[in-house]
Design an enzyme around this catalytic site. Structure first.
Site, PDB file in Angstrom:
ATOM      1  N   TYR A 145      -1.804  -1.256  10.340  1.00 39.65           N
ATOM      2  CA  TYR A 145      -1.871  -1.434   8.878  1.00 39.65           C
ATOM      3  C   TYR A 145      -0.591  -0.940   8.213  1.00 39.65           C
ATOM      4  CZ  TYR A 145      -3.880  -1.336   4.140  1.00 39.65           C
ATOM      5  OH  TYR A 145      -4.132  -1.537   2.795  1.00 39.65           O
ATOM      6  N   SER A 195       0.868  -1.183   0.000  1.00 36.08           N
ATOM      7  CA  SER A 195       0.000   0.000   0.000  1.00 36.08           C
ATOM      8  C   SER A 195       0.900   1.226   0.000  1.00 36.08           C
ATOM      9  CB  SER A 195      -0.865   0.000   1.270  1.00 36.08           C
ATOM     10  OG  SER A 195      -1.425   1.282   1.499  1.00 36.08           O
TER      11      SER A 195
END
Ligand SMILES: NC(=O)c1ccc[n+]([C@@H]2O[C@H](COP(=O)([O-])OP(=O)(O)OC[C@H]3O[C@@H](n4cnc5c(N)ncnc54)[C@H](O)[C@@H]3O)[C@@H](O)[C@H]2O)c1
Length: 261
Positions: free
Chosen positions: A165, A151
């Site tokens: 995350y 990401s």
């Protein structure tokens, strides 16, 4: 045998881990469109079957296995069924993950149970599924392709409670480079894409807030969030002969977001 530099996946077999998800199902269909036979490994039987139906509708051969890829025995079962059905395994795409928007806590109080959940969903799933797949690729002796989904958050902090995350995606990017060095000797390349927001059910609630979405879009030079279709070309590149001399790379698929940082 395809031409050097070809994007064709004719004759190849791809295991899409999390292939029933929003991104996984789009990638399964995209790789099938390039000629691959597809094995979907997915914890939800319903999603696995729906994604398989989509691939079958393209005229491609597909196997759907309902299994939990964080369990080594289950991951080995998907790979064994894939090799039994298709005779080989060439590609794994790791599309299990996410969860960021569901567990937002201040960094100094981040609960360990949520930390572990995010790490299992993103990092353990990638580790365990890839271990099973790469053992089969090494045994097959034809090399292979591993594509991870990191990401933009692997490299960019965000001022709003995403500790687990960002850390899990950072680990996926690091592992991508590490595996590339270890498995090059087997002719296996390992790369990752790093998307910004992709319009999917996982982020629908966030993007459903017009002010939030406008803020996100304002930071992206191409002026929109991603669509699942935007990820197909970059992943196809990493899966095909077009990227034969490319390994250990993390490709931003972010409309230019990280170019502005
Ligand atoms: N959507 C975004 O904006 C975005 C942005 C950047 C990165 N990503 C990453 O892309 C990946 C896919 O995201 P998505 O939006 O398609 O999510 P999704 O939830 O739609 O897809 C994930 C799929 O994995 C399956 N799954 C979950 N746990 C599993 C397990 N243990 N074993 C097997 N299958 C399991 C789920 O059932 C689901 O079908 C994630 O790694 C996510 O972090 C998403």
């Amino acid at each position: 045998m395809s031409q050097p530099g070809s994007f064709s996946l004719d004759g190849r077999v791809a295991f899409i881990s999390g292939g029933g998800g929003a991104i996984g199902s789009a990638l399964a269909a995209g790789l099938a469109g390039a000629g691959a036979r597809i094995a979907i490994g997915e914890i939800s039987q319903e999603r696995a079957d729906a994604a398989a139906e989509g691939v079958r509708a393209l005229g491609a051969d597909v196997l759907a296995v309902a299994a939990d890829v964080t369990d080594p025995a289950e991951a080995e079962r998907i790979v064994a069924e894939t090799v039994a059905r298709f005779g080989r395994l060439d590609i794994i795409v790791n599309a299990v993950g996410g969860g960021a928007g569901r567990v937002i806590f201040p960094a100094e109080e981040y609960p360990l149970k949520d930390w572990d959940w995010i790490f299992d969903l993103n990092l353990r799933s990638t580790l365990v599924a890839t271990q099973a797949a790469v053992k089969a690729m090494i045994a097959g002796g034809r090399g292979g392709r591993v594509v991870n989904i990191s990401s933009v958050r692997a490299n960019l902090g965000i001022n709003s409670g995403y500790s687990a995350y960002v850390a899990a995606k950072g680990a996926i990017s690091s592992l991508t480079r590490q595996w590339a060095t270890e498995w090059a000797r087997h002719g296996i390349t390992v790369n990752a894409i790093a998307p910004t927001f992709v319009d999917t059910p996982q982020v629908a609630m966030l993007l459903g807030d017009p002010a939030f979405k406008a803020g996100v879009v304002a930071r992206i030079p191409l002026g929109r969030v991603g669509e699942t279709a935007d990820l197909v070309g970059p992943v196809l590149f990493f899966c095909s002969d077009a990227s034969s001399f490319v390994t250990g790379q993390i490709l931003g698929v972010d409309g230019g977001l990280t170019a502005t940082q």
